[in-house]
Design a protein around this motif. Sequence first.
Motif, PDB file in Angstrom:
ATOM      1  N   ASP A 199      96.429  49.974 100.890  1.00  0.00           N
ATOM      2  CA  ASP A 199      95.586  49.140 101.652  1.00  0.00           C
ATOM      3  C   ASP A 199      94.378  49.205 100.754  1.00  0.00           C
ATOM      4  OD1 ASP A 199      93.310  48.596 103.012  1.00  0.00           O
ATOM      5  OD2 ASP A 199      94.141  49.507 104.924  1.00  0.00           O
ATOM      6  N   GLU A 200      94.057  47.946 100.215  1.00  0.00           N
ATOM      7  CA  GLU A 200      92.976  47.702  99.366  1.00  0.00           C
ATOM      8  C   GLU A 200      91.575  48.429  99.736  1.00  0.00           C
ATOM      9  OE1 GLU A 200      92.894  46.509  96.248  1.00  0.00           O
ATOM     10  OE2 GLU A 200      90.561  46.286  95.705  1.00  0.00           O
ATOM     11  N   ALA A 201      90.960  47.836 101.122  1.00  0.00           N
ATOM     12  CA  ALA A 201      89.873  48.370 101.519  1.00  0.00           C
ATOM     13  C   ALA A 201      90.080  49.909 101.835  1.00  0.00           C
ATOM     14  CB  ALA A 201      89.748  47.630 102.961  1.00  0.00           C
ATOM     15  N   ALA A 202      91.245  50.395 102.194  1.00  0.00           N
ATOM     16  CA  ALA A 202      91.243  52.091 102.400  1.00  0.00           C
ATOM     17  C   ALA A 202      90.784  52.524 101.124  1.00  0.00           C
ATOM     18  CB  ALA A 202      92.435  52.473 103.051  1.00  0.00           C
ATOM     19  N   LEU A 203      91.599  52.247  99.915  1.00  0.00           N
ATOM     20  CA  LEU A 203      91.319  52.516  98.544  1.00  0.00           C
ATOM     21  C   LEU A 203      90.033  52.686  98.167  1.00  0.00           C
ATOM     22  CD1 LEU A 203      92.914  53.844  95.944  1.00  0.00           C
ATOM     23  CD2 LEU A 203      93.155  51.379  95.206  1.00  0.00           C
ATOM     24  N   ARG A 204      89.407  51.475  98.482  1.00  0.00           N
ATOM     25  CA  ARG A 204      87.980  51.195  98.105  1.00  0.00           C
ATOM     26  C   ARG A 204      86.971  52.577  98.684  1.00  0.00           C
ATOM     27  NH1 ARG A 204      86.142  46.512 100.229  1.00  0.00           N
ATOM     28  NH2 ARG A 204      85.614  47.652 102.222  1.00  0.00           N
ATOM     29  N   ASN A 205      87.300  52.349  99.997  1.00  0.00           N
ATOM     30  CA  ASN A 205      86.602  53.521 100.916  1.00  0.00           C
ATOM     31  C   ASN A 205      86.773  54.745 100.537  1.00  0.00           C
ATOM     32  OD1 ASN A 205      85.578  51.383 102.428  1.00  0.00           O
ATOM     33  ND2 ASN A 205      86.713  51.609 104.382  1.00  0.00           N
ATOM     34  N   LEU A 206      87.881  55.074 100.006  1.00  0.00           N
ATOM     35  CA  LEU A 206      88.393  56.667  99.781  1.00  0.00           C
ATOM     36  C   LEU A 206      87.388  56.834  98.371  1.00  0.00           C
ATOM     37  CD1 LEU A 206      89.977  59.016  99.714  1.00  0.00           C
ATOM     38  CD2 LEU A 206      91.496  58.077  98.408  1.00  0.00           C
ATOM     39  N   TYR A 207      87.518  55.928  97.468  1.00  0.00           N
ATOM     40  CA  TYR A 207      86.866  56.355  96.182  1.00  0.00           C
ATOM     41  C   TYR A 207      85.289  56.260  96.497  1.00  0.00           C
ATOM     42  CZ  TYR A 207      85.203  55.255  91.388  1.00  0.00           C
ATOM     43  OH  TYR A 207      84.656  55.081  90.161  1.00  0.00           O
ATOM     44  N   VAL A 208      84.827  55.440  97.195  1.00  0.00           N
ATOM     45  CA  VAL A 208      83.431  55.335  97.614  1.00  0.00           C
ATOM     46  C   VAL A 208      82.869  56.626  98.143  1.00  0.00           C
ATOM     47  CG1 VAL A 208      81.527  54.556  98.812  1.00  0.00           C
ATOM     48  CG2 VAL A 208      82.973  52.959  97.514  1.00  0.00           C
ATOM     49  N   GLU A 209      83.812  56.872  99.489  1.00  0.00           N
ATOM     50  CA  GLU A 209      83.325  57.846 100.308  1.00  0.00           C
ATOM     51  C   GLU A 209      83.409  59.312  99.497  1.00  0.00           C
ATOM     52  OE1 GLU A 209      84.952  59.088 104.604  1.00  0.00           O
ATOM     53  OE2 GLU A 209      85.995  59.620 102.846  1.00  0.00           O
ATOM     54  N   THR A 210      84.330  59.508  98.775  1.00  0.00           N
ATOM     55  CA  THR A 210      84.512  60.811  98.064  1.00  0.00           C
ATOM     56  C   THR A 210      83.406  61.117  96.869  1.00  0.00           C
ATOM     57  OG1 THR A 210      87.057  60.604  98.238  1.00  0.00           O
ATOM     58  CG2 THR A 210      86.142  61.785  96.498  1.00  0.00           C
ATOM     59  N   MET A 211      82.992  60.036  96.329  1.00  0.00           N
ATOM     60  CA  MET A 211      81.944  60.135  95.416  1.00  0.00           C
ATOM     61  C   MET A 211      80.767  60.397  96.118  1.00  0.00           C
ATOM     62  SD  MET A 211      83.780  60.314  92.638  1.00  0.00           S
ATOM     63  CE  MET A 211      82.393  61.017  91.802  1.00  0.00           C
TER      64      MET A 211
END
Length: 337
Positions: free
Chosen positions: A214-226
């Motif tokens: 899921d592209e949006a979920a991948l982006r959110n994981l990256y952003v939220e984690t950092m």
Amino acid sequence: MDQTDALACHISGTDGMSRLRAFLILAIAAGVTWIAIDPFGHDGRAPTHREKTIALTFDDIPRGPGAFYAPAERTRILIDALRKADVRQAAFFANPGRIGPRNDGAARLDAYVAAGHVIADHTFSHRDVHSQSAEAFLADVDKAEAWLKGRPGYRPWLRFPGLNQGGRDVAKRHAVLDGLAARGLKVAWVTVDGSDWNMERLTIDAKRAGKPMDEAALRNLYVETMVQAADLSDQVMRRSVGRSPPHVMLLHETDLAARYIGDLVAALRADGWEIITVDQAYADPVYQPYPELIAANATLPEALGWAKHVAGPLYYDRNDMPVADALFAVFYLQIDF
Ligand SMILES: [Zn+2]
């Protein structure tokens, strides 16, 4: 076909259930605090004055191919994204021993510099202090310096591979730090780490295995984690040094960075962070060598926090690979149950 669609495939229900079970066990064991996926306003605060400052750094140039781009293409996209996000100066920590005729490594480093960024030493071969003698480590630093020094955009900074400065081996740690000082090299501490390289690895693995993503979920994981990593580090630094110093975020030259750095910068700003240059960050006196600190795979907040017996969590739980892997698998791949 969309690049995300190209990742489409399937994980079996059994595999998914076992991964969910594994994650829940790990989450309980590690004391993971679940926070809703809302990286663009994740603590509910309205943007305030810029009380927190942070610079961006990227390690391991030249890294190999990721899940989405050829390396040269990634460099172009990352430079463009940094420019659009108004990031004036990031630092790129190089391993000149990995530069070869096929990876355009020298040209990529030149391109970052031409775009206003700076380059520095991550050792020639990326072998950490722990795996060799102080003399061998310093010789590897010298080989990288021989390649880097005199190039435009060069800065005399050394980023330790694996953030390992020798750990509990006091004699080796001191020999290495003394050697760096004698060479005029400054320790390029990191204050914020979210193991972005592991998210990149998982994304590459998922693509190779033909798993859905899921592209949006991948982006959110990256952003939220950092963003979470930055805020945890800031809390620890405020407790250990009594103020919020200019922070330095560790990222890697990944496809995820090329794809989502603009989203990450926007989320950091929404969370009250001002993006500053790496020159500004490393000018702060908090970035001393600290020969007394036991720093093996440690960020500066962790190392200072341990030394000063700072209360509260010092370590971001998503830097535990089993936790990070399970989180990625359960919540960011489209698993059928
Ligand atoms: Zn590295």
